[in-house]
Design an enzyme around this catalytic site. Structure first.
Site, PDB file in Angstrom:
ATOM      1  N   PHE A  15     -12.497  13.450   1.263  1.00 19.11           N
ATOM      2  CA  PHE A  15     -11.147  13.088   0.818  1.00 19.11           C
ATOM      3  C   PHE A  15     -10.201  13.033   2.026  1.00 19.11           C
ATOM      4  CE2 PHE A  15      -6.889  14.452  -0.701  1.00 19.11           C
ATOM      5  CZ  PHE A  15      -6.595  13.286  -1.401  1.00 19.11           C
ATOM      6  N   GLN A  16      -9.457  11.970   2.101  1.00 17.18           N
ATOM      7  CA  GLN A  16      -8.537  11.709   3.220  1.00 17.18           C
ATOM      8  C   GLN A  16      -9.249  11.767   4.569  1.00 17.18           C
ATOM      9  OE1 GLN A  16      -4.875  14.039   2.656  1.00 17.18           O
ATOM     10  NE2 GLN A  16      -4.050  12.298   1.530  1.00 17.18           N
ATOM     11  N   MET A  52      14.745 -15.122  13.647  1.00 15.92           N
ATOM     12  CA  MET A  52      13.976 -15.713  14.733  1.00 15.92           C
ATOM     13  C   MET A  52      12.888 -16.649  14.193  1.00 15.92           C
ATOM     14  SD  MET A  52      14.011 -15.893  17.966  1.00 15.92           S
ATOM     15  CE  MET A  52      14.540 -14.510  18.974  1.00 15.92           C
ATOM     16  N   LYS A  80      -9.850  20.687  10.174  1.00 14.32           N
ATOM     17  CA  LYS A  80      -9.143  21.819   9.563  1.00 14.32           C
ATOM     18  C   LYS A  80      -9.827  23.155   9.876  1.00 14.32           C
ATOM     19  CE  LYS A  80      -6.794  22.993   5.257  1.00 14.32           C
ATOM     20  NZ  LYS A  80      -6.669  22.701   3.811  1.00 14.32           N
ATOM     21  N   GLU A 129       4.790   8.182   8.240  1.00 15.93           N
ATOM     22  CA  GLU A 129       4.293   8.557   9.571  1.00 15.93           C
ATOM     23  C   GLU A 129       4.641   7.532  10.646  1.00 15.93           C
ATOM     24  OE1 GLU A 129       2.562   8.775   6.786  1.00 15.93           O
ATOM     25  OE2 GLU A 129       1.677  10.772   6.630  1.00 15.93           O
TER      26      GLU A 129
END
Lengths: 581, 185
Positions: free
Chosen positions: A114-115, A482, A164, A52
């Site tokens: 969940f999630q 760097m 949802k 993502e």
């Protein structure tokens, strides 16, 4: 006509009504109804990413190269938390994004489902604004409002969290024209009195300079045009931040190069010595100012910015002008012209003579080699072999990024995509894919370092799947360059954890992803390798083995003022300015 | 070059032109009018904690049910340049409609309500009642061993009341924080 539909369908409808042609995303349990709707239409293209974070950076690349907002779709929980780095990156660089995240159904919110993650809470400080939609009747309106907020005023990322059950529920769809005007209406026009005062200052200034930034790019191509006209008409020198490169053409007569920590000697000394600083869409970041107490001590400072919180935040500004850069520059030009196009020409000529002396220092000089590729040389060759093409450059973060800013030249806005504010390693590869998706026929090159590139290398899979012929130009020094440079110069040469062991074979990696790769280490073969990369019809990884211990100069160590720059040993001797070598 | 802007003036422009380098902290009362939507208080508080600003007191309540408006009154502390930043940063929050600095925008009234429980018997109890009368505090609860006083006033008045009640058996207090309005029409 009643337009009752499910929340999921409403989302797709609203995106179409907002003119969205591409969504970058990754499916999961909490967004399956939306993915079901995406499956049943052909207007919006979905780019399936590999992570993502990659989706958000792709959307940033899309947005920065087109001027349109980028759209991201992720699932709940880990989908949303993986987007956080990208959101923060877009917030700091003022990039308009709309991120849609799924959420567990409303009756499970707060139960550690969940999630489930508190996406609104987590993303509150890293978005311009965010919304949790609990009522399907407000969903379409919220999406339209999100586009308005993301793209008005100072642009930025916004997030809409959609449970949802809201995606399944039915409600009436409303189009963008059916909703009441948003109360969020940032001011665009600048105060005419203040603009007139700036015109007066410009007429008298002896040592003026334009200090421009990403705000010019964000204001749109017309703002860049106005800036060019203003610089040419007044004859004032112009420098830019990393974010603003391309607004004024690098081939222009008045161009001093980038300023700041790795900016040019002439740009930084001109900033230090000017008597009128005109900041245009630039925010006095610490990478620009160095030590604040010694920043441009003798100048009157005017600042044009759409965000009042950027004014007087770090540096006291004598003449603030709140407004959109394009609108203010238009008024400024008009007023300055109507007052007779006056400048203090004699003094400005002397100022240029001084600047020419500083330029003679040749601060970007380096010692080239026949046996090993110098990173600066690699970029000079890349510039020479690509400058005549419709070219877009993205970068990762580190030495290569600064060298790219110094050695690649941009004559147009929206051609340079780099993580400026947040400095996100792993930005460039996904950003290049996003740019390529928006401009399928253009040449898109990601200038990368080996360490940064590995951070989001999984997105090579996305490039191959969607036939995005992005060119990965990796300056491979087997170091975190760097970090190594700072350790050498500032931490007693103790190279703590700054080398890359067990690097992959980038050519085999390219093959593993199903694209083409080449390694080049001989300076004599460099041009041929670059040509092969450009001409190859498809994604390409060019692994350029470069000098491992090259330092990026000039450099203002953090906390030092502009006139205490470190120059490379190759830069010529200079007089005055009190700079330390 | 000299810029002709009067320093030291409290202007009504968006910008504060007072000495930017002043290091003295000032106390300012800000009225923030916000859209009454979920999370708006969290945005305001998150801004203060995220950017390291001070909150001396904060009150919030819905003030316009029809218009979905709430009013947040914040008492904060900072150097002049920090106060300007706080106002500008508050103004960036999308559901924030207006930010008013009641300290600089003209005269204003500030009030706070406090409940003070004073426990004791004998002379202390009598003295507590006498002081409460002087401060125009109301007794809202009484037992044989305690009073709860209700008092409204400036934060300084409430501080003074608490200081006097402490030796007389002040055992608990609850304060609302400052609510403030500009004076006049």
């Amino acid at each position: 006509m009643s337009r009752k539909m499910t929340g999921a369908k409403m989302i797709v409808e609203a995106l179409k009504d907002q003119g969205v042609d591409t969504v970058f995303g990754y499916p999961g349990g909490a967004v399956l109804p939306i993915y079901d709707e995406i499956f049943q239409q052909n207007d919006i293209k979905h780019i399936l990413v590999r992570h993502e974070q990659g989706a958000v950076h792709m959307a940033e690349g899309y947005a920065r190269s087109t001027g349109k907002p980028g759209v991201v779709l992720v699932t709940s929980g880990p989908g949303a938390t993986n987007a956080v780095t990208g959101l923060t990156d877009a917030l700091l660089d003022s990039i308009p994004l709309i991120v849609l995240s799924g959420q567990v159904p409303t009756f499970l919110v707060g139960t550690d489902g969940f999630q489930e993650a508190d996406t609104i809470g987590i993303t509150r400080p890293c978005t311009k604004h965010n919304w949790l939609v609990k009522d399907p009747a407000t969903l379409a309106q919220t999406i339209h409002q999100a586009f308005h907020v993301a793209t008005s005023g100072r642009p930025g990322p916004v997030l809409i969290d959609i449970p949802k059950d809201v995606q399944f529920a039915e409600a009436e769809y409303v189009g963008p024209k059916q909703i009441p005007p948003s109360p969020y209406q940032p001011k665009k026009k600048g105060d005419i009195d203040a603009i007139t005062r700036l015109a007066e200052l410009m007429e008298k200034a002896e040592r003026p300079i334009f200090y421009t930034g990403g705000g010019v790019i964000n204001s749109g191509p017309a703002a860049s045009q106005l800036l060019v006209e203003l610089a040419e008409a007044t004859g004032f020198p112009i420098t830019s931040t990393l974010m603003g490169l391309g607004a004024y053409p690098a081939s222009g007569q008045k161009w001093l190069g980038m300023l700041g920590m790795h900016g040019t000697y002439e740009a930084n000394l001109a900033m230090h010595g000017c008597d009128l600083m005109i900041a245009v869409g630039a925010r006095f970041d610490d990478r620009i100012t160095g030590r604040v107490a010694d920043f441009s001590p003798g100048s009157v400072k005017a600042q044009i910015d759409i965000d009042p919180s950027s004014i007087n935040k770090i540096i006291h500004v004598d003449l603030p002008i709140q407004g959109d850069v394009g609108h203010v520059l238009e008024d400024l030009l008009k007023i300055w012209k109507s007052r007779g196009r006056k400048t203090n020409a004699e003094a400005v000529r002397k100022w240029w003579a001084q600047i020419e002396q500083w330029k003679a220092t040749n601060c970007l000089a380096y010692t080239n080699s026949d046996s090993i590729i110098k990173p600066q040389h690699a970029l000079e060759r890349l510039e020479a072999l690509t400058k005549d093409r419709d070219r877009y450059i993205t970068t990762e973060v580190g030495q290569h990024q600064m060298w790219a800013a110094q050695f690649l030249h941009f004559d147009q806005p929206n051609r340079w995509m780099t993580s400026g504010g947040l400095g996100t390693m792993g930005y460039g590869l996904p950003a290049s894919v996003g740019v390529q998706v928006a401009h399928p026929d253009a040449l898109v090159i990601n200038v990368a370092g080996d360490a940064s590139w590995l951070m989001n290398m999984q997105e090579m899979g996305t490039a191959v799947q969607f036939r995005a012929p992005v060119k990965q130009f990796i300056l491979n020094n087997e170091r975190l360059g760097m970090v190594r440079q700072w350790q050498q110069l500032l931490h007693g040469e103790r190279y703590s954890q700054s080398w890359s062991e067990s690097l992959p074979d980038f050519v085999k990696l390219a093959e593993a992803f199903g694209c083409k790769g080449r390694q080049v280490s001989d300076p004599a073969e460099l041009d041929d390798a670059i040509r092969e990369m450009i001409d190859h019809d498809g994604p390409f990884i060019l692994d350029v083995l470069v000098e491992k211990h090259e330092n990026c100069f000039p450099m203002i160590p953090s906390g030092k003022p502009h006139n205490e720059m470190l120059l490379s040993p190759e830069a010529g001797a200079f007089t005055g300015g009190g700079a330390l070598v | 070059m000299v810029l002709n802007i009067q320093q030291g003036a409290t202007s009504h422009s968006a910008y504060d032109l007072r000495d930017p380098n002043a290091q003295i902290e000032e106390r300012h009362t800000l009225a923030v009018l916000v859209e009454n939507e979920p999370g708006v208080l969290a945005r305001v508080i998150g801004l203060f904690s995220g950017r390291g600003y001070n909150i001396d007191s904060l009150t919030v309540a819905e003030t316009d049910h029809e218009g979905h408006r709430s009013r947040i009154t914040i008492v904060t502390r900072g150097t002049p340049s920090v106060i300007v930043q706080i106002k500008a940063q508050l103004g960036r929050i999308v559901p924030v409609h207006e930010v008013h600095d009641l300290t600089t925008e003209g005269p204003s009234v500030e009030r706070e309500l406090g409940l003070f429980k004073v426990s004791g018997t004998g002379d202390h109890r009598v003295e507590a009642l006498r002081i409460a009368e002087i401060f125009r505090a109301n007794v809202v609860d009484s037992t044989l061993k305690s009073f709860v006083f209700e008092i409204t006033g400036t934060p300084e008045k409430l501080d003074a009341f608490a200081d006097l009640m402490r030796p007389l058996g002040l055992s608990d207090q609850a304060r609302t924080g400052v609510a403030a309005l500009a004076r006049g029409a």
